[in-house]
Design a protein around this motif. Structure first.
Motif, short mmCIF file in Angstrom:
data_model
loop_
_atom_site.label_atom_id
_atom_site.label_comp_id
_atom_site.label_asym_id
_atom_site.label_seq_id
_atom_site.Cartn_x
_atom_site.Cartn_y
_atom_site.Cartn_z
N VAL A 32 77.26 16.33 66.26
CA VAL A 32 78.58 17.24 66.22
C VAL A 32 78.46 17.74 67.75
N TYR A 33 78.84 18.02 67.69
CA TYR A 33 79.09 19.54 69.59
C TYR A 33 78.87 20.66 68.79
N PRO A 34 77.13 21.42 69.91
CA PRO A 34 76.69 22.14 68.53
C PRO A 34 77.57 23.43 69.08
N PHE A 35 78.67 23.20 70.07
CA PHE A 35 79.78 24.32 70.38
C PHE A 35 80.47 24.90 69.40
N MET A 36 80.94 23.72 68.43
CA MET A 36 81.73 23.79 67.41
C MET A 36 81.89 24.03 66.23
N ASP A 50 86.30 24.22 63.56
CA ASP A 50 86.68 23.13 64.34
C ASP A 50 86.71 21.89 63.94
N ARG A 108 78.72 29.09 65.26
CA ARG A 108 78.57 27.18 65.31
C ARG A 108 77.63 27.17 65.13
N TYR A 109 78.33 25.37 65.36
CA TYR A 109 77.34 24.46 64.29
C TYR A 109 75.34 24.87 64.64
N ASP A 110 75.54 24.98 65.86
CA ASP A 110 74.13 24.63 65.56
C ASP A 110 73.33 25.90 65.81
#
Length: 207
Positions: free
Chosen positions: A87-91, A95, A126-128
């Motif tokens: 998954v894109y870390p900034f999502m 999102d 954020r996901y990260d």
């Protein structure tokens, strides 16, 4: 039985080492557990079935749609929870759910899923920045958005707290009445408690 998930003669090798060897499956509605020790090819098989990895040989159909020849239609009927999420870390969690909802043409936020997994305070993070357990809950909740005909899940219960695990078990019981659920795990006790039809790894022609 009408097959929701079907594969034929799947073969995968890494550095000339066979991992999947002539694997064929035909699964209908219900809860199916792919059981075996870690490192025996379960994750590889699910990646191929989900279309995130290509086999060296063989075919996959999702709800009658050929995954390679008709990927958009096939993926509309598919939800996949990988062991490690790409998954894109900034999502944000919101999102991620919106993206999954768009792919399955469904509302993005399902209040019962958010409440059941306790995700309300984390939707806009954020996901990260999320813990491993919260990331896992986000992925699982996203998989239950919409009415996917096939749900593929790779060790999904890892990192879940007791309350979330109980909620997840109830979701599995409910969804497997109308969809084909294939869940991989090394935890045979979990599969037996769920009443899953157990598919042993060594029976599939894995090397």
């Amino acid at each position: 039985m009408t097959a929701s998930l079907r594969c034929s003669d799947l073969c995968v090798a890494y550095s000339d080492r066979p991992v999947l060897s002539s694997v064929s499956l035909s699964l209908g509605v219900g809860f199916h557990g792919l059981w075996g020790a870690n490192g025996t090819g379960k994750s590889t098989l699910l990646r191929v079935l989900s279309g995130t990895a290509k086999p060296d040989h063989g075919d996959v159909w999702i709800a009658g749609k050929h995954l390679a020849r008709d990927p958009v239609a096939a993926r509309e009927g598919l939800a996949y929870v990988p062991d490690e999420a790409a998954v894109y870390p900034f999502m944000t969690g919101r999102d991620l759910m919106a993206l999954c909802a768009w792919a399955r043409r469904s509302p993005a936020i399902v209040p019962s899923l958010i409440e059941g997994f306790g995700l309300g305070p984390h939707l806009d993070k954020r996901y990260d920045a999320l813990s491993l357990g919260t990331r896992r809950k986000m992925l699982i909740a996203s998989a239950f958005i919409g009415e996917a005909a096939v749900l593929l899940m790779d060790e999904p219960a890892n990192g879940l707290d007791a309350a979330s695990r109980a909620f997840f078990s109830a979701l599995l019981t409910e969804r497997s009445r109308s969809a084909c659920v294939l869940l991989s795990t090394h935890d045979g006790t979990f599969l037996e408690a769920q009443g899953a039809t157990i598919i042993r790894q060594e029976s599939l022609g894995l090397s």
